[in-house]
Design an enzyme around this catalytic site. Structure first.
Site, PDB file in Angstrom:
ATOM      1  CB  THR A   1      -0.921   0.012   1.224  1.00 56.41           C
ATOM      2  OG1 THR A   1      -1.810  -1.109   1.153  1.00 56.41           O
ATOM      3  CG2 THR A   1      -1.751   1.291   1.266  1.00 56.41           C
TER       4      THR A   1
ATOM      5  CE  LYS B   1      -5.577  -1.136   1.682  1.00 52.35           C
ATOM      6  NZ  LYS B   1      -4.296  -1.834   1.772  1.00 52.35           N
TER       7      LYS B   1
ATOM      8  CE  LYS C   1       1.946   1.999   4.927  1.00 52.00           C
ATOM      9  NZ  LYS C   1       1.660   1.341   3.612  1.00 52.00           N
TER      10      LYS C   1
END
Length: 294
Positions: A98, A173, A241
């Site tokens: 990611t 995502k 994050k």
């Protein structure tokens, strides 16, 4: 059977690489920054280990990566002994990290220049999805490259979709994380309210989960949340994050994300409580701390 390399044997990658080998039947070489983890993987699953990403990628038809952040991804691809130095023409690099859409586009351009394909392919489903080979994979890249990569990706996935050109997987995502952030906060508030109202949480969830309030988070997390157990699933540090990537992209494209920004700060509170490695459903613990419930 394809010759594959897998770079990054963390919480997710360890199991994904295993499915490539055992379910997919592919010849897999692994690389991990901590060599002992790669040695453990080979002892459990066979295959081979390499000492550098470049060595792992040499001669591979498909090279996978699942590392931590943009800078880690750049290092294992374009850095010294990076995989891009040895990948052959016609090979495909599949990035399950990611990361930002920006690095996906840069790596796609670098791969194209070198004569091989690139797919950004972040995943959703958490550690359980990786263990069970039931991840959702959101892909960005060219249609022809995706068509070649899809059967191999399906070794560890229940759903694989091409969302658009390079970077589109990462952007999708981001949408996933935006939706999860709001859902988990809403579920936390609902459970917190039910407890303080004197309701039986299990009974309440048993009813409302069958209606419009139902969600994956409700079905899979309400029991552990009610029990105050957060030692599983996707860690708060990693969610923060991801949300930083989301908020940076939102600044670039002018999207207002007030709830996402607020929940990101709630996760910061949890980090300050020492919950860095707690599951993301620990938003409930923050509410209970504020209320003096624990």
């Amino acid at each position: 059977m394809a010759k594959a390399a897998f770079i990054g044997l963390g919480v997710m990658g360890y199991h994904m690489a295993a499915h490539l080998k055992n379910r997919g039947g592919h010849d897999v070489t692994v690389y991990n920054r901590t060599a002992a983890k790669a040695e453990q993987w080979v002892a459990e699953h066979g295959g081979a280990k390499a000492d550098t990403p470049a060595a792992a990628a040499e001669g591979a038809d498909f090279v996978f990566a699942c590392v931590g952040r943009d800078e880690d991804l750049w290092q294992v691809t374009m850095g010294e002994d990076g995989a891009f130095a040895t990948m052959g023409k016609g090979a495909v690099f599949i990035d399950n990290t990611t990361a930002s859409a920006d690095i996906a586009r840069k790596l796609d351009a670098a791969a194209t220049e070198r004569g091989f394909g690139f797919i950004d392919a972040p995943v959703s489903g958490g550690e359980a999805g990786a263990v069970n080979g039931a991840l959702t994979v959101m892909c960005g890249g060219g249609e022809e490259t995706f068509a070649r990569a899809r059967p191999v990706i399906e070794s560890y996935a229940k759903m694989v979709g091409l969302m658009g050109p390079a970077g589109s997987g990462q952007l999708t995502k981001m949408v996933n994380q935006i939706c999860i952030a709001g859902l988990v906060q809403g579920l936390s508030e609902g459970i917190h309210f039910a407890k303080r109202a004197g309701l039986d949480v299990e009974q309440v969830i048993g009813v409302i989960s069958q209606g419009a309030a139902g969600s994956w988070q409700m079905e899979n997390r309400h029991k552990t949340m009610d029990a105050g157990k957060y030692d599983h699933g996707f860690a708060v540090d990693w969610m923060r994050k991801d949300l930083q990537i989301v908020l940076a992209e939102a600044d670039r494209n002018g999207t207002a994300l007030p709830v996402t920004a607020l929940v990101d700060q709630f996760y910061k509170d949890i980090q300050n409580m020492g919950g860095n490695r707690w599951d993301t459903s620990s938003l409930l613990a923050r509410l209970q701390r504020i209320a003096g419930d624990g």
